[in-house]
Every structure is written in structure tokens, then in C-alpha cells.
Design a protein around this motif. Sequence first.
Motif, PDB file in Angstrom:
ATOM      1  N   TYR A 277      35.954  59.298 -21.096  1.00 54.30           N
ATOM      2  CA  TYR A 277      37.243  59.619 -20.484  1.00 54.30           C
ATOM      3  C   TYR A 277      37.756  58.343 -19.835  1.00 54.30           C
ATOM      4  O   TYR A 277      37.104  57.798 -18.935  1.00 54.30           O
ATOM      5  CB  TYR A 277      37.065  60.727 -19.445  1.00 54.30           C
ATOM      6  N   LEU A 278      38.899  57.832 -20.316  1.00 52.90           N
ATOM      7  CA  LEU A 278      39.434  56.578 -19.798  1.00 52.90           C
ATOM      8  C   LEU A 278      40.130  56.827 -18.467  1.00 52.90           C
ATOM      9  O   LEU A 278      41.112  57.568 -18.394  1.00 52.90           O
ATOM     10  CB  LEU A 278      40.396  55.938 -20.799  1.00 52.90           C
TER      11      LEU A 278
ATOM     12  N   LYS B 122      38.571  51.043 -17.394  1.00 50.16           N
ATOM     13  CA  LYS B 122      37.410  51.712 -16.815  1.00 50.16           C
ATOM     14  C   LYS B 122      37.275  53.078 -17.469  1.00 50.16           C
ATOM     15  O   LYS B 122      38.195  53.890 -17.428  1.00 50.16           O
ATOM     16  CB  LYS B 122      37.560  51.850 -15.305  1.00 50.16           C
ATOM     17  N   ILE B 123      36.108  53.300 -18.083  1.00 45.71           N
ATOM     18  CA  ILE B 123      35.848  54.548 -18.787  1.00 45.71           C
ATOM     19  C   ILE B 123      34.563  55.165 -18.256  1.00 45.71           C
ATOM     20  O   ILE B 123      33.601  54.457 -17.974  1.00 45.71           O
ATOM     21  CB  ILE B 123      35.777  54.318 -20.328  1.00 45.71           C
ATOM     22  N   VAL B 124      34.580  56.476 -18.061  1.00 47.02           N
ATOM     23  CA  VAL B 124      33.364  57.192 -17.690  1.00 47.02           C
ATOM     24  C   VAL B 124      32.827  57.814 -18.979  1.00 47.02           C
ATOM     25  O   VAL B 124      33.591  58.357 -19.778  1.00 47.02           O
ATOM     26  CB  VAL B 124      33.608  58.249 -16.581  1.00 47.02           C
ATOM     27  N   VAL B 125      31.515  57.643 -19.195  1.00 45.12           N
ATOM     28  CA  VAL B 125      30.892  58.101 -20.439  1.00 45.12           C
ATOM     29  C   VAL B 125      29.680  58.977 -20.105  1.00 45.12           C
ATOM     30  O   VAL B 125      28.897  58.639 -19.216  1.00 45.12           O
ATOM     31  CB  VAL B 125      30.438  56.908 -21.316  1.00 45.12           C
TER      32      VAL B 125
ATOM     33  N   ASN C  62      39.667  45.448 -24.678  1.00 44.65           N
ATOM     34  CA  ASN C  62      40.712  45.642 -23.681  1.00 44.65           C
ATOM     35  C   ASN C  62      41.813  44.629 -23.954  1.00 44.65           C
ATOM     36  O   ASN C  62      41.674  43.459 -23.637  1.00 44.65           O
ATOM     37  CB  ASN C  62      40.153  45.461 -22.268  1.00 44.65           C
ATOM     38  N   ARG C  63      42.908  45.075 -24.542  1.00 48.35           N
ATOM     39  CA  ARG C  63      44.047  44.202 -24.840  1.00 48.35           C
ATOM     40  C   ARG C  63      45.078  44.225 -23.707  1.00 48.35           C
ATOM     41  O   ARG C  63      46.115  43.582 -23.798  1.00 48.35           O
ATOM     42  CB  ARG C  63      44.696  44.621 -26.150  1.00 48.35           C
ATOM     43  N   GLY C  64      44.782  44.960 -22.654  1.00 48.45           N
ATOM     44  CA  GLY C  64      45.714  45.099 -21.537  1.00 48.45           C
ATOM     45  C   GLY C  64      45.572  43.992 -20.513  1.00 48.45           C
ATOM     46  O   GLY C  64      44.816  43.037 -20.689  1.00 48.45           O
TER      47      GLY C  64
ATOM     48  N   MET D  42      43.373  53.954 -26.676  1.00 50.07           N
ATOM     49  CA  MET D  42      43.236  54.848 -25.533  1.00 50.07           C
ATOM     50  C   MET D  42      44.055  54.354 -24.349  1.00 50.07           C
ATOM     51  O   MET D  42      44.152  53.153 -24.113  1.00 50.07           O
ATOM     52  CB  MET D  42      41.767  54.959 -25.119  1.00 50.07           C
ATOM     53  N   LYS D  43      44.633  55.311 -23.635  1.00 44.30           N
ATOM     54  CA  LYS D  43      45.332  55.046 -22.385  1.00 44.30           C
ATOM     55  C   LYS D  43      44.729  55.967 -21.320  1.00 44.30           C
ATOM     56  O   LYS D  43      43.988  56.889 -21.652  1.00 44.30           O
ATOM     57  CB  LYS D  43      46.832  55.262 -22.542  1.00 44.30           C
TER      58      LYS D  43
END
Length: 142
Positions: A76-77, A119-122, A112-114, A94-95
Motif C-alpha cells: 500500500y503506497l 513510502k510503501i507498507v508491505v 521512484n521517478r518522483g 502507483m500513486k
Amino acid sequence: MHRSVLLLAACCVAAVAVADVPKPTHAVTLLSTTTSWDGTPYRYPEGTPRVTGMTVEIAPGKQTGWHMHHAPSFGYLLSGELDVQLKDGRVKRMKPGDTIAEVVGTLHNGVNRGRTPAKIVVFYAGVDGQTLTTSPEGPPPM
């Protein structure tokens, strides 16, 4: 008349008391699937189950490196932007608020192209003693 006023006052007190009662729990399903995002059916590993949760942060302009997971996992991003790419060229962009059913046994890379950290929770559904992530380029990136 006095009885009517008392009845009206009692109703008002009851209405205020009801308004103060917490609302019931509200649940939203973020993801429910039997396959990873590339369409491959999930199979759970044999052994004593172990669920592992972690956060992963990828700096702007950086990547996780090519790696694979050995158990089903769900991400979940929380913030930033993340492109998850497969060797065959497919990409899942993903956003924040997006979910991903990660691929199992398939090399992939998070980019990460931003301009802000991604930050993603896995959460992994693996087994005791199982390595969750491996990389052909050396030690696991996570």
C-alpha cells in the motif's frame, strides 16, 4: 403542559446522548485477489505461517534494484510515486493510496521517478525461516 415540557426535555436529552454514541466501525477493502498484479495465481508456501509487515522508503530518483519475493505480499503506497517494472517491460504505476499484489518468484524493480520519497507498507504471507526477498545482484535490497 408541565408534563409536555418534561417529555420534550427528556427527548432532547436522549437525542443528545444518542448523538454522542460513537459511529459503528467502517471497513474498506483495499485489495482482494487470488493473483499477483501480473495475473499469476498465488500459491502459499508450505510450513509454519509467518506474516511480516514492513515499510520501505525509496528516495527520489532511486530504485530498489531487481529482486524477487518468495511468498505472496501486498503493498500500500503511503506517499510519493512508484513504478514497479517487470523484465518483460510491463509497469505498474502507483500513486498514494494505490495497492499492489506483488509478484512471487519474478524479478521486478521499484523505481521512484518522483521528487519526494516513495513510502510503501508491505505485508508478506510467508513461513518461518523463509527469506522474503532475494536479489541476483547481491544481498537482498530489503
